[in-house]
Write an enzyme that holds these catalytic residues in place. Structure first.
Site, PDB file in Angstrom:
ATOM      1  CD  GLU A   1      -2.897   1.202   2.283  1.00 16.42           C
ATOM      2  OE1 GLU A   1      -2.723   0.386   3.327  1.00 16.42           O
ATOM      3  OE2 GLU A   1      -3.670   2.855   2.445  1.00 16.42           O
TER       4      GLU A   1
ATOM      5  CG  ASP B   1      10.674   8.303  -3.211  1.00 16.45           C
ATOM      6  OD1 ASP B   1       8.991   7.349  -3.463  1.00 16.45           O
ATOM      7  OD2 ASP B   1      10.818   8.927  -3.730  1.00 16.45           O
TER       8      ASP B   1
ATOM      9  CG  ASP C   1      -0.003  13.618  -1.752  1.00 22.11           C
ATOM     10  OD1 ASP C   1      -0.957  14.274  -0.749  1.00 22.11           O
ATOM     11  OD2 ASP C   1       0.625  13.223  -1.674  1.00 22.11           O
TER      12      ASP C   1
ATOM     13  CB  THR D   1      -8.892   6.801   3.344  1.00 21.65           C
ATOM     14  OG1 THR D   1      -9.207   7.308   2.721  1.00 21.65           O
ATOM     15  CG2 THR D   1      -8.929   5.511   2.702  1.00 21.65           C
TER      16      THR D   1
ATOM     17  CG  PHE E   1      -6.319  12.319   2.735  1.00 25.88           C
ATOM     18  CD1 PHE E   1      -5.419  11.802   3.230  1.00 25.88           C
ATOM     19  CD2 PHE E   1      -6.275  13.314   2.332  1.00 25.88           C
ATOM     20  CE1 PHE E   1      -4.988  12.783   3.905  1.00 25.88           C
ATOM     21  CE2 PHE E   1      -4.852  14.340   2.443  1.00 25.88           C
ATOM     22  CZ  PHE E   1      -4.062  14.188   3.118  1.00 25.88           C
TER      23      PHE E   1
HETATM   24  C1  SAM Z   1      -3.754  11.955   0.429  1.00 28.17           C
HETATM   25  S1  SAM Z   1      -2.506  11.452   1.641  1.00 28.17           S
HETATM   26  C2  SAM Z   1      -3.946   9.830   1.231  1.00 28.17           C
HETATM   27  C3  SAM Z   1      -3.559   8.833   2.986  1.00 28.17           C
HETATM   28  C4  SAM Z   1      -4.277   7.996   3.246  1.00 28.17           C
HETATM   29  N1  SAM Z   1      -4.385   6.870   1.273  1.00 28.17           N
HETATM   30  C5  SAM Z   1      -5.984   7.984   3.469  1.00 28.17           C
HETATM   31  O1  SAM Z   1      -6.250   8.388   2.034  1.00 28.17           O
HETATM   32  O2  SAM Z   1      -5.711   8.983   3.921  1.00 28.17           O
HETATM   33  C6  SAM Z   1      -1.321  10.355   0.220  1.00 28.17           C
HETATM   34  C7  SAM Z   1      -0.474   9.743   0.775  1.00 28.17           C
HETATM   35  O3  SAM Z   1       0.851   9.360   0.002  1.00 28.17           O
HETATM   36  C8  SAM Z   1       2.394   9.746   0.787  1.00 28.17           C
HETATM   37  N2  SAM Z   1       3.365   9.686  -0.208  1.00 28.17           N
HETATM   38  C9  SAM Z   1       3.109  10.669  -1.852  1.00 28.17           C
HETATM   39  N3  SAM Z   1       3.523   9.703  -2.040  1.00 28.17           N
HETATM   40  C10 SAM Z   1       4.379   9.006  -1.873  1.00 28.17           C
HETATM   41  C11 SAM Z   1       5.578   8.042  -2.247  1.00 28.17           C
HETATM   42  N4  SAM Z   1       6.565   8.356  -3.157  1.00 28.17           N
HETATM   43  N5  SAM Z   1       6.093   6.831  -1.331  1.00 28.17           N
HETATM   44  C12 SAM Z   1       5.681   7.036  -0.244  1.00 28.17           C
HETATM   45  N6  SAM Z   1       4.237   7.650   0.579  1.00 28.17           N
HETATM   46  C13 SAM Z   1       4.164   8.867  -0.679  1.00 28.17           C
HETATM   47  C14 SAM Z   1       2.148  10.810   1.456  1.00 28.17           C
HETATM   48  O4  SAM Z   1       3.104  11.334   2.318  1.00 28.17           O
HETATM   49  C15 SAM Z   1       0.328  10.820   1.720  1.00 28.17           C
HETATM   50  O5  SAM Z   1       0.760  10.603   3.374  1.00 28.17           O
END
Ligand code: SAM
Length: 302
Positions: free
Chosen positions: A133, A185, A208, A281, A283
């Site tokens: 995930e 990452d 995002d 979730t 978000f």
């Molecule tokens: C908008 S949030 C959504 C979180 C969760 N899935 C939700 O729906 O509540 C997107 C998450 O993806 C993480 N993220 C974005 N790019 C990433 C990457 N390349 N590697 C790890 N995490 C990443 C961000 O840090 C953030 O916590």
């Protein structure tokens, strides 16, 4: 799961708006910003002593682990790569409970994405099938899915330190042994640390959205990302994406449909009904409050 999960009661996670606008006032967690761009203070005429203090603070941030024995700061040095990343480095406030979980449980269930070793997923999850995930945020949905499906191991990756602590705490309090929390990452994890045909699934929930046109290149779901994912998924394994951002949903559908190694599990080639196994979730809840429509996409690796 014994503990009820209320996304709105948990501490702050980055909002899509913050991430998209890069508006975090906190110091960049990795020092990326300062190492690539001249600090904003130089342009703003900030006095030299204040600027020096800021440089010193960022130097310490890069050198000192924030939680000894816990997740490292930018473990693979991903900010050195000439690559646009899908996240905004940030140093967010960690609650005492999250800090306790990071210090206590990281050695047991955490792993840094250092790009230096290849993971043995069957060993990591005692032979369970393993899904990845990407971007679990605060981890409530991840913990719920792990509780609902103890026969699947979830390798949950994010760069967000409070979320890592939150998810570790949830796993601990609910007796969930099928979650591992990866810090760093996800691209480096996929590229350097996972074997070909090793994943039984991939989940990307509410990545995002990067709504501004000039930021679209930061979006995770792109053809090159899918090329990499296709190499790591087993044939038949499913990539499951969800988003409440309509233009991003359209982009996801377009690039997944166009990719020769993925096939829509929906016969009509469109969005999937929300599967019962995906919990709401954090978000998603925020998007629904704003009247957004949520789309799920389920594509199988050919
Ligand atoms: C908008 S949030 C959504 C979180 C969760 N899935 C939700 O729906 O509540 C997107 C998450 O993806 C993480 N993220 C974005 N790019 C990433 C990457 N390349 N590697 C790890 N995490 C990443 C961000 O840090 C953030 O916590």
């Amino acid at each position: 799961m014994s503990e009820s999960l209320n996304p709105s009661a948990s501490p702050s996670a980055p909002t899509p708006g913050e991430a998209a606008a890069g508006t975090s006032s906190a110091a960049a967690e990795t020092g990326t910003v300062s190492s690539v761009h001249a600090p904003a203070s130089a342009a703003a005429g900030i006095p030299d002593d204040l600027r020096a203090a800021s440089f010193e603070r960022q130097r310490r941030l890069r050198q000192e682990p924030r939680f000894p024995g816990g997740p490292a700061i930018d473990p693979a040095g991903s900010h050195h790569e000439r690559r646009i990343r899908s996240f905004q480095p940030r140093r967010s406030r960690v609650t005492p409970g999250q800090e306790d979980a990071l210090l206590r449980l990281w050695p047991k269930w955490g792993l840094d994405i250092d790009g230096q070793r290849v993971l043995d997923l069957p060993e990591l999850f005692d032979g369970l099938p393993a899904v990845l995930e990407i971007g679990f945020g605060m981890g409530e949905a991840t913990a719920q899915m792990a509780a609902d499906d103890p026969g699947t191991g979830i390798l949950a990756v994010d760069v967000h330190t409070p979320g890592q602590g939150n998810l570790l705490g949830l796993a601990d309090r609910n007796g969930l042994s099928n979650i591992r929390v990866a810090n760093g990452d996800a691209i480096i994890l996929l590229r350097e640390m996972l074997k070909p045909d090793s994943l039984d699934g991939l989940r990307v929930y509410f990545p995002d959205p990067w709504p501004k046109k000039r930021h679209h290149k930061r979006r995770l779901i792109q053809p090159e990302f899918l090329d990499l994912v296709a190499q790591r998924l087993k044939p038949g394994a499913v990539i499951h994406c969800a988003t409440d951002w309509e233009p991003y949903a359209e982009q996801m559908l377009e690039v997944l449909t166009a990719h020769p190694l993925f096939e829509n599990t929906l016969a009509d080639g469109g969005y999937a009904p929300r599967p019962a196994f995906r919990p709401l979730t954090r978000f998603e809840g925020q998007g629904l409050d704003k009247g957004h429509v949520v789309h799920d996409l389920l594509f199988a690796r050919r």
